[in-house]
Design an enzyme around this catalytic site. Structure first.
Site, PDB file in Angstrom:
ATOM      1  N   ASP A   1      24.360   0.134  -9.489  1.00  0.00           N
ATOM      2  CA  ASP A   1      24.692  -0.055 -10.905  1.00  0.00           C
ATOM      3  C   ASP A   1      26.196  -0.282 -11.033  1.00  0.00           C
ATOM      4  O   ASP A   1      26.981   0.669 -11.049  1.00  0.00           O
ATOM      5  CB  ASP A   1      24.269   1.179 -11.707  1.00  0.00           C
TER       6      ASP A   1
ATOM      7  N   SER B   1      17.220   4.519 -25.014  1.00  0.00           N
ATOM      8  CA  SER B   1      17.068   5.100 -23.676  1.00  0.00           C
ATOM      9  C   SER B   1      16.008   6.182 -23.595  1.00  0.00           C
ATOM     10  O   SER B   1      15.670   6.627 -22.485  1.00  0.00           O
ATOM     11  CB  SER B   1      18.415   5.658 -23.198  1.00  0.00           C
TER      12      SER B   1
END
Length: 666
Positions: A351, A327
């Site tokens: 999401d 990430s």
């Protein structure tokens, strides 16, 4: 009458003989005279040189190797003089017998015998090879009394390299070792053979290797008058050697040690840079090794231990270890979206905790809260779904074209050798890579693009590349080449000369786009995934946590660290810079197989920042907790860095970023 004729005939024959002999004598004298003229006139200079050569001997004077210092003047590599016991195999009739007899006079451990035999296998028979080093005066005297018994064996005084802090920063400093045949050939090809007469050691790794020409110095010579037996009578002339230059590194060795200690027994790497100059402030690879092991020729036991260890201590993870960035890649993906116009900062993406593409479910091992995401929240909370969808919109080649100038998958050009490129995938890369190995599937599939958005898939970069990228982002898109050596100092005049940094490169990013991403990275430390780690910090920093898979999981497999072998667990990563508004340090760190980035990597970054910006050093309890991955914000009261005892009695001053660089000039 007859008798008179006989007498005259005899006289005639006699005169002929006399004339013949006289002529022969004249010819002989003429030949001698011609030879004398030839030798005295035509060959005069040549014969004079030969006579001088027989009377004199040219002896090389090996120069002292230059010191290596950190940015504050702490000596990281020095020299010391010691006696060595050496054997020239070509002058010894029976090596085994010689070693046995020598062992009756001096102690020669089995380890030294093995090392000597290894050197003998690698060297030519006429070379003098050490069998024992660092002899005491008593041992020297004992051998001198028995020297007549050992043809081809002698005592020599030699300079040895010393690395006073052993394993500390060994991948950066490197080490020296005996010159091998390939290195000899290279020296000869470079027309540098004269400067290496009498030199038996050369830089093999790190700064010792990359700055060999600066550190070695210039070999001198002595002209010695010798007797008929070859013994020195007197010194006729001398041209002294020029010592090697002092090489000054940009790293702060106290910061380096703090970071290495925070890794503890864990594996990983950290690179810290000054984003405004590219100077390398720390360059950590764990585990390390003791450079001193290689100076005299490493023995078989230590070599086997280092070479066969599953922890790979000889691998420079910061320079040559490649990892998926996880990430930590997301801020750069966000910047790519803004710069290419593929997505604005206010674009909203739902999401739900997973992303469906091509019938495959792409999950979220970090378990974000989910919901409606804009760019800021997606970075702060590390939404995988947001960046899965962004990767699909951008496509692999667009991502590649944007990321390459930042340094991903590229050679950074740092000033030590051995850097690897890593992998920044594209359609052409896959086609060429798989074609090279004869694989049938060379086509790029759309599903392979999705994982790239969260720093997985084929992405594989070094911590040096990741550190350069975050430093460039923190410096508003101005990229500097990483630099380890910032100055050299003449050993005689003591004048320092700065090593000019390569010119920076402005990548031309829109300032507003960079500000959006930087603000989101500040949010990571103020309310996001690394908030607890940076609680109560005396500065505002920007960062991004990352968790990267060490092994691929099957479609129906779910990650469970407790059920996996330690080396199969996820890597812990963190990128950061501080202070956020005027960065003075930027770094990238990975702790192998340590889980979430906020758990192991971010606490190391926090304390590195505290040291560099505030002059604080973690106390013993806090340091122990960090080294085991059991800390967030610092525990207890930190120490004053300037008051922390330095190993082996030296105590460098605590750094101040503006004043810690070496002064240039006299």
């Amino acid at each position: 009458m007859t008798e008179l004729r006989n007498v005259e005939a005899e006289l005639a024959r006699f005169r002929t003989r006399v004339l013949a002999i006289s002529g022969l004598v004249v010819v002989c004298f003429a030949l001698l005279a011609a030879r004398l003229v030839y030798l005295q006139i035509w060959r005069h200079e040549d014969l004079r040189a030969q006579a001088e050569s027989n009377r004199t001997s040219i002896v090389p004077i090996v120069p002292n190797r230059g010191l290596i210092l950190d940015r504050n003047g702490v000596v990281l590599a020095s020299n010391y003089s010691a006696y060595t016991l050496e054997i020239t195999p070509s002058k010894s009739e029976n090596i085994e017998h010689t070693l046995e007899e020598l062992s009756k006079v001096l102690d020669i451990p089995l380890r030294d015998r093995r090392r000597f035999k290894k050197l003998m296998d690698e060297s030519r028979s006429f070379e003098s090879l050490p069998v024992r080093t660092r002899l005491t005066d008593t041992e020297v005297a004992r051998f001198a009394a028995n020297r007549f018994r050992f043809p081809g064996v002698e005592i020599k005084a030699r300079l040895f390299r010393n690395y006073p802090y052993g394993e500390l920063a060994s991948h950066v400093i490197g080490y020296i070792g005996r010159i091998n045949q390939s290195e000899k050939a290279k020296i000869e090809d470079d027309d540098n053979q004269a400067n290496y007469r009498g030199t038996e050691y050369i830089g093999k790794l790190g700064v010792e290797q990359s700055f060999e020409s600066q550190l070695h110095g210039m070999t001198g010579v002595e002209r010695i008058e010798t007797s008929a037996g070859g013994r020195a009578v007197r010194k006729l002339a001398s041209n002294p050697a020029t010592p090697g230059n002092v090489v000054v590194l940009s790293i702060d060795i106290k910061l380096q040690k703090l970071i290495e200690d925070m890794f503890g027994e864990r594996r990983g790497a950290l690179v810290a840079l000054d984003p405004k100059t590219g100077e390398v402030l720390a360059f950590v690879s764990k585990p390390t090794f003791d450079s001193n092991l290689f100076v005299e020729g490493i023995d078989q036991e230590n070599w086997q231990m280092l070479n066969e260890s599953p922890d790979k201590p000889l691998l420079n993870r910061a320079l040559r270890g490649t990892y998926p960035p996880g990430s930590t890649y997301k801020p750069f993906m966000a910047l790519a979206a803004l710069q290419t116009g593929a997505r604005s900062a206010t674009t909203l993406v739902n999401d739900p905790g997973f992303y469906m593409f091509g019938g495959h479910r792409f999950g979220s091992p970090e378990n974000e809260r989910g919901g409606i995401m804009d760019m800021h929240r997606a970075i702060v909370e590390s939404s995988n779904v947001y960046f899965y969808s962004l990767a699909n919109e951008l496509g692999v080649d667009t991502m590649r074209n944007f990321m390459a100038p930042l340094g991903f998958g590229q050679i950074t050009g740092i000033d030590i050798q051995g850097e690897v490129r890593g992998v920044l995938p594209s359609q052409d890369w896959k086609r060429n890579y798989f074609k090279r190995y004869g694989a049938a599937q060379q086509k790029w599939y759309a599903g392979e693009t999705i994982s790239l958005g969260i720093g997985q898939g084929y992405n594989s970069f070094t911590m040096l590349q990741l550190a350069q990228a975050v430093a460039t982002l923190s410096n508003n898109g101005v990229k500097h080449k990483p630099q380890l050596v910032i100055a050299t100092q003449d050993a005689n005049t003591r004048v320092r000369t700065a090593v000019p940094p390569p010119p920076p490169e402005d990548l031309g990013f829109n300032a507003g786009n960079v500000a959006i991403v930087r603000k989101a990275m500040v949010g990571v430390t103020q309310g996001g995934t690394s908030t607890r780690v940076f609680a109560d910090a005396g500065y505002i920093s920007a960062g991004k946590t990352g968790t990267a898979q060490a092994v691929s999981l099957g479609k129906k497999e779910k990650y469970n660290a407790a059920r996996m072998e330690e080396r199969q667990r996820d890597h812990s990563l963190y990128i950061a810079f501080a202070p956020a508004d005027d960065p003075k340090i930027a770094l990238a760190v990975i702790v192998e197989n340590a889980g979430f980035g906020s758990a192991s990597a971010a606490p190391i970054a926090r304390r590195a920042f505290d040291y560099w910006l505030l002059g604080q050093y973690p106390n013993e309890a806090d340091l122990a907790a960090v080294s085991k991955g059991q800390a967030t914000a610092p525990l207890g009261k930190p120490l004053v860095a300037a008051e922390v005892p330095w190993p082996r009695g030296s105590a460098p001053a605590a750094p101040t970023p503006a004043a810690s660089a070496p002064k240039v000039g006299g």
